[in-house]
Design a protein around this motif. Structure first.
Motif, PDB file in Angstrom:
ATOM      1  N   PRO A 261       2.832  -3.030 -10.690  1.00  0.00           N
ATOM      2  CA  PRO A 261       1.437  -2.614 -10.472  1.00  0.00           C
ATOM      3  C   PRO A 261       0.557  -3.009 -11.655  1.00  0.00           C
ATOM      4  CG  PRO A 261       2.807  -0.734 -11.045  1.00  0.00           C
ATOM      5  CD  PRO A 261       3.747  -1.886 -10.871  1.00  0.00           C
TER       6      PRO A 261
ATOM      7  N   TRP B  93      -8.837   1.565  -0.227  1.00  0.00           N
ATOM      8  CA  TRP B  93      -8.470   0.826  -1.430  1.00  0.00           C
ATOM      9  C   TRP B  93      -7.010   0.404  -1.347  1.00  0.00           C
ATOM     10  CZ3 TRP B  93     -12.159  -0.259  -5.085  1.00  0.00           C
ATOM     11  CH2 TRP B  93     -13.365   0.430  -4.954  1.00  0.00           C
ATOM     12  N   ALA B  94      -6.723  -0.823  -1.793  1.00  0.00           N
ATOM     13  CA  ALA B  94      -5.345  -1.332  -1.820  1.00  0.00           C
ATOM     14  C   ALA B  94      -4.944  -1.588  -3.268  1.00  0.00           C
ATOM     15  CB  ALA B  94      -5.225  -2.623  -1.011  1.00  0.00           C
ATOM     16  N   GLU B  95      -3.770  -1.135  -3.633  1.00  0.00           N
ATOM     17  CA  GLU B  95      -3.284  -1.346  -4.993  1.00  0.00           C
ATOM     18  C   GLU B  95      -2.958  -2.824  -5.226  1.00  0.00           C
ATOM     19  OE1 GLU B  95      -0.860   2.346  -6.510  1.00  0.00           O
ATOM     20  OE2 GLU B  95      -0.262   1.873  -4.443  1.00  0.00           O
TER      21      GLU B  95
ATOM     22  N   GLU C 139      -4.889  -1.550 -10.987  1.00  0.00           N
ATOM     23  CA  GLU C 139      -6.204  -1.785 -10.392  1.00  0.00           C
ATOM     24  C   GLU C 139      -6.102  -1.719  -8.874  1.00  0.00           C
ATOM     25  OE1 GLU C 139      -7.177  -5.608 -11.895  1.00  0.00           O
ATOM     26  OE2 GLU C 139      -7.840  -4.856 -13.845  1.00  0.00           O
ATOM     27  N   LYS C 140      -7.246  -1.548  -8.224  1.00  0.00           N
ATOM     28  CA  LYS C 140      -7.290  -1.475  -6.771  1.00  0.00           C
ATOM     29  C   LYS C 140      -8.363  -2.409  -6.236  1.00  0.00           C
ATOM     30  CE  LYS C 140      -5.526   3.243  -6.369  1.00  0.00           C
ATOM     31  NZ  LYS C 140      -5.746   4.599  -5.781  1.00  0.00           N
TER      32      LYS C 140
ATOM     33  N   THR D 254      -2.054  -7.949  -3.121  1.00  0.00           N
ATOM     34  CA  THR D 254      -1.678  -6.679  -2.509  1.00  0.00           C
ATOM     35  C   THR D 254      -0.329  -6.838  -1.798  1.00  0.00           C
ATOM     36  OG1 THR D 254      -2.703  -7.129  -0.364  1.00  0.00           O
ATOM     37  CG2 THR D 254      -4.117  -6.194  -2.093  1.00  0.00           C
TER      38      THR D 254
ATOM     39  N   THR E 102     -11.047  -2.649   0.425  1.00  0.00           N
ATOM     40  CA  THR E 102     -10.702  -3.367   1.660  1.00  0.00           C
ATOM     41  C   THR E 102     -11.712  -3.160   2.774  1.00  0.00           C
ATOM     42  OG1 THR E 102      -9.393  -1.525   2.529  1.00  0.00           O
ATOM     43  CG2 THR E 102      -8.263  -3.123   1.108  1.00  0.00           C
TER      44      THR E 102
ATOM     45  N   TYR F 120      -0.984  -5.897  -7.459  1.00  0.00           N
ATOM     46  CA  TYR F 120       0.295  -6.108  -8.131  1.00  0.00           C
ATOM     47  C   TYR F 120       0.344  -7.511  -8.732  1.00  0.00           C
ATOM     48  CZ  TYR F 120       1.755  -1.945  -5.589  1.00  0.00           C
ATOM     49  OH  TYR F 120       1.843  -0.664  -5.107  1.00  0.00           O
TER      50      TYR F 120
END
Length: 253
Positions: free
Chosen positions: A221, A232-234, A224-225, A187, A228, A236
């Protein structure tokens, strides 16, 4: 390139060169050995850590030192550094490994004149290493515990460590190397914590996110996420750019 030169250098010898070499005695000159020493940095438990080994043989048996060893007669410098990295950490090719500097003060090693070519390796958190053949222990030690100049390390390894740490801190400003400290995917928060750990300063989360995502090629990116607990955190992966533009300036500590 160096391997190619070693293979083809005889093609450029003249008859005069060969006659000269037939009578050349390298023993007429003082012996000089070449070693590689490795500054291996990682982030463990929110601290910037360096891999150190406790020397198992004289000279300076029992003192902590950087991993490394003598360059073999048929090795290039890069090959020797990669071999030592694999032997001391189990890290195989693919880790970031770059030449740092050369250290050759006459009195740096009591055995003989030894010139060391130092390398910097940046790696994600790994299991505890297993000591190599000439070491009794191997541990990741927090850089902060070692002081600014690594005082107390064997030989001139404190100086080498200090230069490696400063190189890493500087390169985080203008390259994407911070991502090499992380396993993928990650993230933006994970990436920010790498910067905070290596630089030793807190960063504004929103400003950092804006800088990272507005820098072309820094991260990509995954689509997906990650849950947390508060949302939700993307996620990378590493980008393809070698140099960040604009750079991410290091704040004063």
């Amino acid at each position: 390139m160096s391997t190619l030169l070693c293979v083809t250098v005889d093609n450029f010898l003249t008859d005069e060169d060969r006659a000269f070499l037939a009578g050349y005695d390298p023993r007429a000159f003082p012996p000089v050995a070449v070693t590689v020493d490795l500054v291996v940095l990682t982030v463990r438990e929110s601290e910037l850590c360096a891999l150190l080994i406790r020397r198992g043989e004289p000279p300076q048996r029992g003192r902590w030192a950087l991993p490394g060893g003598f360059v073999g007669p048929d090795e290039t410098l890069d090959e020797a550094a990669a071999r030592e990295l694999a032997e001391e950490t189990g890290i195989r090719p693919g880790a970031h490994l770059e030449q740092l500097a050369t250290f050759g003060d006459p009195g740096r090693d009591p055995r003989m004149r030894v010139v060391s070519v130092a390398y910097l390796a940046l790696v994600p958190d790994l299991p505890m290493p297993i000591a190599g053949t000439d070491a009794s222990e191997a541990h990741y030690r927090p850089v902060a515990e070692l002081g600014g100049n690594g005082a107390g390390l064997a030989f001139d390894h404190g100086r080498i460590l200090a230069e490696g740490v400063e190189r890493a801190r500087a390169k985080l400003e203008y390259t994407g190397l911070a991502t090499t400290f992380l396993d993928e995917p990650f993230t933006v928060g994970d990436l920010r914590r790498v910067y905070e750990t290596v630089w030793g300063v807190p960063l504004h989360a929103a400003n950092f996110r804006r800088k990272v995502l507005s820098t072309p090629g820094f991260v990509e990116p995954t689509g997906e996420k990650l849950a947390t607990g508060r949302g939700w955190a993307e996620l990378y992966r590493r980008g393809t750019t070698a140099h960040l533009h604009p750079a991410i300036p290091r704040p004063p500590s």
